[in-house]
Design an enzyme around this catalytic site. Structure first.
Site, short mmCIF file in Angstrom:
data_model
loop_
_atom_site.label_atom_id
_atom_site.label_comp_id
_atom_site.label_asym_id
_atom_site.label_seq_id
_atom_site.Cartn_x
_atom_site.Cartn_y
_atom_site.Cartn_z
N GLN A 1 -4.24 -1.72 9.78
CA GLN A 1 -4.14 -3.04 9.17
C GLN A 1 -4.67 -4.09 10.15
O GLN A 1 -4.23 -4.16 11.29
CB GLN A 1 -2.67 -3.34 8.79
CG GLN A 1 -2.50 -4.62 8.01
CD GLN A 1 -3.21 -4.62 6.65
OE1 GLN A 1 -3.14 -3.65 5.90
NE2 GLN A 1 -3.92 -5.69 6.35
N ASP B 1 -10.77 2.57 4.52
CA ASP B 1 -11.03 1.13 4.42
C ASP B 1 -12.54 0.85 4.41
O ASP B 1 -12.95 -0.27 4.11
CB ASP B 1 -10.40 0.40 5.61
CG ASP B 1 -9.22 -0.47 5.19
OD1 ASP B 1 -9.10 -0.73 3.97
OD2 ASP B 1 -8.44 -0.88 6.06
N LYS C 1 0.84 -1.20 0.00
CA LYS C 1 0.00 0.00 0.00
C LYS C 1 0.88 1.26 0.00
O LYS C 1 0.63 2.22 -0.73
CB LYS C 1 -0.93 -0.02 1.23
CG LYS C 1 -2.03 -1.08 1.10
CD LYS C 1 -2.73 -1.40 2.41
CE LYS C 1 -3.68 -2.58 2.23
NZ LYS C 1 -4.32 -3.04 3.47
#
Ligand code: NAD
Length: 294
Positions: free
Chosen positions: A96, A119, A52
């Site tokens: 994450q 997200d 990412k």
């Protein structure tokens, strides 16, 4: 059979984004900025976060990596998120997952401001998705739609069978595919671990999205001729021939399924790169809306 190549589609989207923010200097007086929070040293998480950040760099986005040891407390993480929420220089925040067991993952997700929740896991964004309102769509489901869109596949009227009902993949994919837009307009069946006679549904499907987490689960005899198959699975299986000691396989038994398909995604190189492209699109959008508000 045609491969839905996520690497090619992802590159095309990343190039559009690189041009989009640079061509609007009045709006973007600085590049979009994604802050990533990583706890511990879970190998797949390390890999995901590294890709990412690399993708951000490649298109000129700013990124920050905030690392914490496995022993970090929930209070420390919450404090970090409050600071990132208040930081005018940060547009998007990503934590994450998975987090260590002593941390309440949902409390962490809910501590991210919905406007920076790139997200798309915050209940506000999930609710917006369910209500068909604009908001951040989780990156993997969004990436699947972008992939179908890139290949100009019209899904209107199709019977889509989604296998897996997680909040990260299966449930949002089923909502997105049933919406009144393209890609979408499908009749969706959402299958899961308690579904009886799964093959009966998959054999009827024009489009199958497999998000189960079991290597090679979907076999050729479960798929009708001419179907579109999207393989979300990323499973590590031991491989002595590889330097890493493992290789990645999907939830679809590619060898038996691919010959029956009109289109199929490979693993790796299918949904994975599209997840990155979708995250970058969400970050771009968060930055654009942030600039418009300030
Ligand atoms: P999960 O474990 O949260 O959910 C798995 C789902 O599969 C569950 O809803 C369960 O009901 C269903 N399931 C399990 N066994 C089943 C069976 N026998 N029959 C029917 N359904 C069954 O997993 P997840 O987070 O949704 O991830 C699924 C897979 O996708 C994993 O391999 C994961 O690594 C991968 N993944 C890939 C990406 C990407 O970027 N490509 C992103 C997220 C997840």
């Amino acid at each position: 059979m045609e491969l839905l190549d996520g690497r090619i589609a992802s590159q095309a989207i990343q190039q559009q984004l690189a041009e989009a923010w640079r061509s609007q200097p009045d709006l973007f007086n600085r590049p979009p900025h994604l802050a990533c929070v990583l706890v511990g040293h879970h190998p797949p998480s390390e890999t995901y976060v590294a890709s990412k950040i690399k993708a951000c760099t490649a298109i000129g986005f700013q990124s920050s990596l905030l690392r914490f040891p496995e022993t970090v407390t929930q209070a420390q993480l919450l404090d970090t998120l409050h600071q990132l929420n208040a930081d005018e220089d940060v547009d998007g925040i990503l934590v994450q997952l998975p987090l260590p067991k002593h941390i309440d993952e949902q409390a962490i997700i809910e501590a991210i401001h919905p406007d920076k929740d790139v997200d798309g896991f915050h209940p506000v964004n999930m609710g917006r998705l369910a209500n068909g309102l604009p908001g951040f769509v989780p990156a993997t489901p969004y990436g699947i739609l972008l992939l179908l869109g890139h290949y100009q596949i019209s899904t209107r009227g199709m019977h889509a069978v989604v296998i897996g009902r997680s909040h990260i993949v299966g449930t949002p994919v089923s909502l997105l595919l049933s919406r009144n837009r393209e890609p979408g307009n499908c009749t969706v069946t959402l299958c899961h671990s308690q579904t009886r006679n799964l093959s009966q549904f998959t054999r009827e499907a024009d489009l199958i999205v497999a998000a189960i987490g079991k290597p090679g689960f979907l076999k050729g005899d479960m798929v009708k001729q001419g179907a579109i198959v999207v393989d979300v699975g990323i499973n590590r299986i031991p491989d002595a021939g590889k330097k890493s000691g493992f290789r990645l396989v999907g939830d679809v038994d590619f060898a038996s399924v691919a010959p029956r398909c009109a289109y199929i995604t490979p693993v790796p190189g299918g949904v994975g790169p599209m997840t990155i492209a979708a995250l970058l699109k969400n970050t771009y959008e968060a930055a654009r809306l942030h600039r418009q508000r300030s």
